[in-house]
Design an enzyme around this catalytic site. Structure first.
Site, mmCIF file in Angstrom:
data_model
loop_
_atom_site.group_PDB
_atom_site.id
_atom_site.type_symbol
_atom_site.label_atom_id
_atom_site.label_comp_id
_atom_site.label_asym_id
_atom_site.label_seq_id
_atom_site.Cartn_x
_atom_site.Cartn_y
_atom_site.Cartn_z
ATOM 1 N N ASN A 1 6.697 10.806 -2.308
ATOM 2 C CA ASN A 1 6.031 10.254 -1.125
ATOM 3 C C ASN A 1 6.794 10.706 0.131
ATOM 4 O OD1 ASN A 1 5.516 8.452 1.056
ATOM 5 N ND2 ASN A 1 4.538 7.037 -0.374
ATOM 6 N N HIS B 1 0.687 8.095 2.555
ATOM 7 C CA HIS B 1 -0.061 6.877 2.883
ATOM 8 C C HIS B 1 -0.538 6.980 4.329
ATOM 9 C CE1 HIS B 1 0.032 2.141 2.881
ATOM 10 N NE2 HIS B 1 -1.145 2.636 3.235
ATOM 11 N N GLU C 1 -2.628 7.520 -0.473
ATOM 12 C CA GLU C 1 -2.600 6.055 -0.530
ATOM 13 C C GLU C 1 -3.409 5.531 0.647
ATOM 14 O OE1 GLU C 1 1.819 5.544 -2.543
ATOM 15 O OE2 GLU C 1 1.480 4.926 -0.464
ATOM 16 N N HIS D 1 7.366 1.988 -6.065
ATOM 17 C CA HIS D 1 7.774 1.184 -4.915
ATOM 18 C C HIS D 1 9.210 0.716 -5.063
ATOM 19 C CE1 HIS D 1 7.660 -1.138 -1.264
ATOM 20 N NE2 HIS D 1 6.525 -0.541 -0.995
HETATM 21 N N1 PXP Z 1 3.468 3.579 -4.548
HETATM 22 C C1 PXP Z 1 2.753 2.923 -3.613
HETATM 23 C C2 PXP Z 1 1.390 2.447 -3.971
HETATM 24 C C3 PXP Z 1 3.246 2.707 -2.311
HETATM 25 O O1 PXP Z 1 2.516 2.053 -1.396
HETATM 26 C C4 PXP Z 1 4.511 3.253 -1.983
HETATM 27 C C5 PXP Z 1 5.033 3.132 -0.588
HETATM 28 O O2 PXP Z 1 4.198 3.831 0.281
HETATM 29 C C6 PXP Z 1 5.221 3.928 -2.990
HETATM 30 C C7 PXP Z 1 4.684 4.059 -4.263
HETATM 31 C C8 PXP Z 1 6.571 4.516 -2.738
HETATM 32 O O3 PXP Z 1 7.469 3.495 -2.441
HETATM 33 P P1 PXP Z 1 8.928 3.851 -1.907
HETATM 34 O O4 PXP Z 1 8.734 4.567 -0.620
HETATM 35 O O5 PXP Z 1 9.572 2.515 -1.757
HETATM 36 O O6 PXP Z 1 9.571 4.711 -2.933
#
Ligand code: PXP
Length: 252
Positions: free
Chosen positions: A10, A46, A73, A194
Site C-alpha cells: 500500500n 486508498h 481501496e 492493517h
Molecule cells: N488493508 C486495508 C483494507 C486498509 O484500509 C489498509 C490501510 O489503508 C491496509 C490494508 C494497510 O494498512 P497499513 O497501512 O496499516 O499497513
C-alpha cells in the site's frame, strides 16, 4: 492450501509525504515500481473521500502505468463506484470511511450497510473487478459478506497488531485464525491487513488459508531508515519463511 502468499504494498503514505509540501515528490508511482522490483505481487491504494493522500491523478497514472495488479481501496459511495468503474482496477476492497478517523479504524458494518454493499459488490463484480470486503475477523461478518456476493474478504488485523504482545495478542491471533478457517469453509478467498509490521506479520502469514496480505504504513515508515526496496524484501522474506514453516517445507 499451499498457494503462494501474495504481498500487496500500500503506497498511500508516499502520497502523504508528497502532499505535506503540495509538490510532486515523492512520487507514489515510483514507489509502486520499486515495490514490484522488490517482490510485491500487487499495489494497493486508498482513494479517500477527502483525498488526504492518494489523489485522482494518482489513480489515473497507477491504472495506466504499472504492470502489477492494482487493488483500489474505496468506500461504498456513488463517487467511488463511478471512479472504480471508469478505471476498472484488477481489484477493489470496500472499506468503511469516516472523515475524522486517522486511518480505517474497523471492519465494515456488513449487517447495517447490507443494501448499499450488495449494490456496490454487484456493480464492481459485473465490471470484472475482484471485490473484497474489509471485515472484522468474526465468522458472522464473513457469512454476511458471503451472502452479499463478495468472493473475497480482507480480515482487519488492526486489533491484533495493537494488542500487547503475549496473551492479548494471542487471543486476537486466535480470532484471525478462526475467521480464516471459516472463510475457507464457506468458500471465501481470504486476505488480511492493517497495522502489520516485521514483528507481527509472521503468525498471520503462517495461516495457510490467507492468500494475500496488504501492508503499507510500516513499510513506508521503515523505508526512511533503510530504503523501500530493503523494507519490502525483508517483509517478503518474513512472510515467505513463516508460510514455508507452516507448510512444513522449509529446508534447514
Ligand atoms: N488493508 C486495508 C483494507 C486498509 O484500509 C489498509 C490501510 O489503508 C491496509 C490494508 C494497510 O494498512 P497499513 O497501512 O496499516 O499497513
Amino acid at each position: 492450501m499451499t498457494e503462494k502468499l501474495r504481498l500487496g504494498v500500500n503506497i498511500d503514505h508516499v502520497a502523504t509525504i508528497r502532499n505535506a509540501r503540495g509538490g510532486l515528490h515523492p512520487d507514489p508511482l515510483r514507489a509502486a515500481r520499486m515495490a514490484e522490483a522488490a517482490g510485491a505481487d500487487g499495489i494497493t491504494a486508498h482513494l479517500r473521500e477527502d483525498r488526504r493522500h492518494i489523489g485522482d491523478e494518482d489513480i489515473v497514472r497507477l491504472s495506466r502505468e504499472i504492470a502489477l495488479p492494482l487493488n483500489l481501496e474505496m468506500a461504498a459511495t456513488p463517487e467511488m463506484l463511478e471512479i472504480a468503474l471508469r478505471h476498472r482496477p484488477h481489484a477493489a476492497c470496500i472499506v468503511p470511511e469516516k472523515r475524522e478517523e486517522r486511518t480505517t479504524e474497523g471492519g465494515l458494518d456488513v449487517a447495517g450497510g447490507r443494501a448499499t454493499l450488495e449494490r456496490c459488490v454487484g456493480a464492481l463484480s459485473g465490471a470484472g473487478i475482484r471485490v473484497s470486503l474489509f471485515v472484522e475477523p468474526e465468522p458472522a461478518h464473513l457469512d454476511i459478506a458471503h451472502s452479499l456476493g463478495a468472493p473475497v474478504v480482507e480480515l482487519h488485523t488492526g486489533s491484533y497488531c495493537l494488542a500487547a504482545p503475549g496473551k492479548a495478542r494471542g487471543a486476537e491471533l486466535d480470532r484471525i485464525r478462526r475467521a480464516a478457517a471459516h472463510a475457507a469453509e464457506i468458500g471465501l478467498e481470504c486476505h488480511a491487513g492493517h497495522g502489520l509490521g516485521f514483528d507481527t506479520v509472521g503468525p498471520v502469514a503462517a495461516i495457510r488459508s490467507i492468500v494475500e496480505l496488504n501492508i503499507g504504513h510500516f513499510l513506508i515508515g521503515e523505508a526512511i531508515f533503510g530504503g523501500l526496496e530493503s523494507a519490502i524484501r525483508q517483509m517478503r522474506a518474513l512472510m515467505d519463511n513463516a508460510r514455508a514453516d507452516a507448510n512444513g517445507a522449509r529446508s534447514a
